[in-house]
Design a protein around this motif. Structure first.
Motif, mmCIF file in Angstrom:
data_model
loop_
_atom_site.group_PDB
_atom_site.id
_atom_site.type_symbol
_atom_site.label_atom_id
_atom_site.label_comp_id
_atom_site.label_asym_id
_atom_site.label_seq_id
_atom_site.Cartn_x
_atom_site.Cartn_y
_atom_site.Cartn_z
ATOM 1 N N LEU A 431 0.833 -1.203 0.000
ATOM 2 C CA LEU A 431 0.000 0.000 0.000
ATOM 3 C C LEU A 431 0.866 1.250 0.000
ATOM 4 C CD1 LEU A 431 -2.931 1.009 0.131
ATOM 5 C CD2 LEU A 431 -2.675 1.166 2.589
ATOM 6 N N SER A 432 1.993 1.183 0.709
ATOM 7 C CA SER A 432 2.890 2.334 0.775
ATOM 8 C C SER A 432 3.436 2.680 -0.606
ATOM 9 C CB SER A 432 4.045 2.039 1.739
ATOM 10 O OG SER A 432 4.938 3.123 1.773
ATOM 11 N N SER A 433 3.865 1.657 -1.370
ATOM 12 C CA SER A 433 4.409 1.922 -2.707
ATOM 13 C C SER A 433 3.329 2.420 -3.654
ATOM 14 C CB SER A 433 5.057 0.651 -3.272
ATOM 15 O OG SER A 433 4.099 -0.378 -3.457
ATOM 16 N N ILE A 434 2.119 1.876 -3.549
ATOM 17 C CA ILE A 434 1.025 2.336 -4.411
ATOM 18 C C ILE A 434 0.683 3.784 -4.091
ATOM 19 C CG2 ILE A 434 -1.423 2.017 -4.947
ATOM 20 C CD1 ILE A 434 -1.053 -0.962 -4.492
ATOM 21 N N ALA A 435 0.640 4.115 -2.783
ATOM 22 C CA ALA A 435 0.281 5.477 -2.376
ATOM 23 C C ALA A 435 1.292 6.496 -2.878
ATOM 24 C CB ALA A 435 0.167 5.544 -0.849
ATOM 25 N N SER A 436 2.590 6.189 -2.728
ATOM 26 C CA SER A 436 3.624 7.168 -3.076
ATOM 27 C C SER A 436 3.943 7.188 -4.564
ATOM 28 C CB SER A 436 4.904 6.871 -2.280
ATOM 29 O OG SER A 436 5.371 5.562 -2.587
ATOM 30 N N ASP A 437 3.973 6.010 -5.230
ATOM 31 C CA ASP A 437 4.437 5.932 -6.617
ATOM 32 C C ASP A 437 3.319 6.050 -7.641
ATOM 33 O OD1 ASP A 437 6.894 5.492 -5.474
ATOM 34 O OD2 ASP A 437 6.844 3.317 -5.736
ATOM 35 N N VAL A 438 2.079 5.694 -7.261
ATOM 36 C CA VAL A 438 0.985 5.670 -8.235
ATOM 37 C C VAL A 438 0.005 6.813 -8.016
ATOM 38 C CG1 VAL A 438 -0.891 4.281 -9.210
ATOM 39 C CG2 VAL A 438 1.214 3.162 -8.419
ATOM 40 N N PHE A 439 -0.418 7.002 -6.737
ATOM 41 C CA PHE A 439 -1.457 7.998 -6.471
ATOM 42 C C PHE A 439 -0.928 9.261 -5.802
ATOM 43 C CE2 PHE A 439 -4.985 5.524 -7.820
ATOM 44 C CZ PHE A 439 -4.646 4.200 -7.572
ATOM 45 N N TYR A 440 0.352 9.282 -5.418
ATOM 46 C CA TYR A 440 0.997 10.464 -4.848
ATOM 47 C C TYR A 440 0.204 11.028 -3.667
ATOM 48 C CZ TYR A 440 3.270 10.155 -9.379
ATOM 49 O OH TYR A 440 3.924 9.702 -10.486
ATOM 50 N N MET A 441 -0.048 10.172 -2.683
ATOM 51 C CA MET A 441 -0.790 10.604 -1.518
ATOM 52 C C MET A 441 -0.246 9.915 -0.277
ATOM 53 S SD MET A 441 -4.362 8.599 -2.375
ATOM 54 C CE MET A 441 -5.213 9.449 -1.069
ATOM 55 N N ASN A 442 -0.734 10.335 0.872
ATOM 56 C CA ASN A 442 -0.271 9.803 2.146
ATOM 57 C C ASN A 442 -0.738 8.360 2.312
ATOM 58 O OD1 ASN A 442 -0.927 9.326 5.228
ATOM 59 N ND2 ASN A 442 0.711 10.834 5.122
ATOM 60 N N SER A 443 0.190 7.457 2.635
ATOM 61 C CA SER A 443 -0.136 6.040 2.732
ATOM 62 C C SER A 443 -1.047 5.747 3.928
ATOM 63 C CB SER A 443 1.148 5.209 2.832
ATOM 64 O OG SER A 443 1.902 5.591 3.967
ATOM 65 N N ASP A 444 -0.875 6.460 5.047
ATOM 66 C CA ASP A 444 -1.741 6.246 6.213
ATOM 67 C C ASP A 444 -3.188 6.590 5.885
ATOM 68 O OD1 ASP A 444 0.749 7.368 8.621
ATOM 69 O OD2 ASP A 444 0.362 5.395 7.759
ATOM 70 N N TYR A 445 -3.371 7.716 5.195
ATOM 71 C CA TYR A 445 -4.726 8.113 4.810
ATOM 72 C C TYR A 445 -5.344 7.085 3.867
ATOM 73 C CZ TYR A 445 -8.472 10.497 2.325
ATOM 74 O OH TYR A 445 -9.677 10.801 1.746
ATOM 75 N N LEU A 446 -4.561 6.637 2.880
ATOM 76 C CA LEU A 446 -5.075 5.666 1.918
ATOM 77 C C LEU A 446 -5.412 4.347 2.612
ATOM 78 C CD1 LEU A 446 -5.747 5.080 -1.011
ATOM 79 C CD2 LEU A 446 -3.380 4.378 -1.380
ATOM 80 N N GLY A 447 -4.586 3.942 3.584
ATOM 81 C CA GLY A 447 -4.850 2.711 4.313
ATOM 82 C C GLY A 447 -6.154 2.782 5.103
ATOM 83 N N LYS A 448 -6.369 3.909 5.788
ATOM 84 C CA LYS A 448 -7.606 4.080 6.556
ATOM 85 C C LYS A 448 -8.825 4.119 5.628
ATOM 86 C CE LYS A 448 -5.350 6.543 10.342
ATOM 87 N NZ LYS A 448 -5.183 7.840 11.035
ATOM 88 N N LEU A 449 -8.665 4.806 4.489
ATOM 89 C CA LEU A 449 -9.763 4.895 3.525
ATOM 90 C C LEU A 449 -10.085 3.514 2.959
ATOM 91 C CD1 LEU A 449 -11.710 6.599 1.866
ATOM 92 C CD2 LEU A 449 -9.872 6.976 0.211
#
Length: 517
Positions: A431-449
């Protein structure tokens, strides 16, 4: 890898070290070798290595002299001393230059490699420390301008701050000013606008007004650009604001209304801000694009005095789709108006200003439709009528924003799931790599969402998808090649771990599953 140089006047020993040491396993690359201290010093001046492994006793320029000269010019270069002379003075001088490793001849490759690895570890730690400090410095450069803006907002809005707090933050932010009096300048865009337009207007105002007087701080408060300037005469200030208006119109952004407060000391900023709010409220009477000064306010409607409510919390609730907070705020706002018993035209003016702010929380098409309701504010006969109308519009906008936000979140989670399915063979997928490399957003926020929308963690979802895909591959194949299936579902070169996870998921090993199916 770190570059290393070997220095020794005994050729056999030099070549022996070069040959027997496994440089690469130590995280280094042998970049050069020298047969005496002078030769080494000349080579280092042209291309300084990260580490120097040197003998002590050499003709011309001995090891200690070499260390002292290089340390003076290239203090980051590390040394490992290798000598057959166990002399305390040599070691003492070397220690002054930061040498931590002093090996006695004969020294085998194990001891040399161990010393090199320790030096490499020190270099890595130094590198990490430098990067950490640089990151802090970079982040400070980014944060300080925002912190200054936040400080000005807090100091203006909250009455509790006094000269002590001002002095503290003045020193913290390096606000060098000897002013005794100040003014506040507030500007609000008249037409519908994108939020980015406020930053553009703030930048133009800063550049233009700085030509005639100093600007201590500037910020944005509830869709208003606010500048803290020295308390000089207003005529020159007004001339420069007019120049900004012309530049603003040339950008096809329409007009903006400006209010200039009277003068006061730093502890009176809250009162000066009330003057600005009162001045901006005169937009209803003056039309768009006006410039209102404190003198205009004193000569004008006295009923305006005291009415200054900041609607930022309401606008935030509407943008986030929170209907409950929206309703609570509107009830508080209209109760305040009801108790104050202000002049009817004053109330209409403030309600219209709030309505214009509500309009900006919608899309362009809805905004154009809501413009048709503006004339109603001249016909409302009572405050309850205005309250009912405003509440209906605000809740509708909040509901629309909530639906849009919800759909956006669902779409984002679906995109994450689709991306994961397409890259199941990537063993580094997370999830961390997808958040930073694909969607350019905070991984913690994306994980909670992700967990909020799906009810499970991303790691659980990913493992389940990998196992289901593995079952699919096994069902389709004539014979099970565990390492191939493991690679296809992201377990790389670890088929044993894949087999363990597969059994936990299905109750069978891949081979057992194939036989049973």
């Amino acid at each position: 890898m770190y570059e290393i140089m070997v220095v020794d006047d005994e050729v056999n020993i030099l070549e022996g070290i070069v040959t027997m040491v496994d440089w690469e396993s130590c995280g280094t690359r042998l970049s050069s070798k020298a047969y005496n201290g002078r030769m080494a010093y000349e080579m280092i001046q042209k291309n300084p290595p990260d580490i120097v492994l040197t003998d002590i006793k050499m003709p011309g320029l001995n090891g200690i002299e070499l260390i002292e000269k290089v340390h003076e010019q290239f203090p980051s270069t590390r040394f490992i001393v290798l000598s057959g002379y166990d002399e305390f003075e040599f070691a003492k001088t070397a220690m002054k230059c930061g040498v931590k490793h002093y090996l006695l001849k004969p020294s085998n490759e194990t001891k040399i490699e161990e010393a090199i690895r320790e030096v490499v570890q020190d270099l890595e730690k130094s590198k990490e420390k430098e990067e950490f400090i640089e990151n802090i410095r970079t982040n400070l450069h980014k944060v300080i301008p925002k912190a200054k803006e936040q400080f000005l907002r807090e100091f203006i809005i909250n009455k509790k701050y006094d000269i002590k707090e001002w002095t503290y933050y003045q020193e913290l932010f390096g606000l060098d000013t000897r002013w005794e009096t100040f003014r506040l300048v507030g500007c609000v865009i008249d037409e519908a606008f994108e939020y980015e337009h406020l930053f553009t207007l703030k930048e133009i105002l800063n550049n233009q007004i700085a030509e005639c007087q100093e600007i201590l701080l500037s910020t944005i408060i509830s869709e208003r650009v606010v500048l803290l300037v020295e308390g000089s005469e207003t005529k020159t200030l007004i001339d420069h604001i007019k120049a900004v208006k012309n530049e603003w119109k040339s950008l096809d952004h329409g007009s903006f209304t400006t209010a200039i407060s009277g003068t006061g000391n730093i502890t009176q900023l809250h009162l000066l801000y009330q003057e600005v709010l009162e001045g901006l409220s005169h937009r209803f009477y003056l039309g768009r694009g006006g410039i209102v000064t404190s003198e205009d306010i004193k000569e004008g409607e006295q009923g305006v005095k005291g009415l200054s409510i900041d609607h930022e919390s309401l606008l935030l609730a509407i943008r986030s789709g929170n209907k409950e907070e929206t309703a609570e705020y509107l009830q508080y706002f209209f109760n305040t108006l009801q108790k104050a018993k202000f002049d009817v035209q004053v109330v209409r003016s403030h309600c219209l200003e709030l309505f214009m702010s509500l309009m900006r929380q919608t899309d362009k098409e809805t905004m154009e439709q809501l413009f048709d309701y503006v004339p109603r504010f001249h016909t409302f006969s009572s405050l309850p009528e205005i309250e009912t109308f405003m509440e209906k519009i605000a809740l509708e906008i909040a509901e629309t924003n909530y639906t849009t936000k919800r759909n956006t979140q669902n779409q984002l989670v679906n995109q994450v799931m689709d991306y994961a399915k397409q890259h199941l063979d990537d063993e580094s997928l997370s999830l961390s790599s997808i958040a930073s490399d694909v969607f350019y957003m905070n991984s913690d926020y994306l994980g909670k969402l992700f967990k909020k929308e799906t009810g499970e963690k991303f790691s659980t979802y990913l493992m389940r998808e990998r196992m289901e895909q593995a079952v699919h591959f096994i069902d389709k194949s004539d014979e099970v090649k565990m390492f191939e299936v493991a690679e296809k579902v992201g377990f790389g070169n670890n088929p044993r771990y894949f087999s363990q996870v597969f059994k936990k998921h299905t109750g069978y090993t891949p081979t057992e599953y194939k036989k049973n199916s």
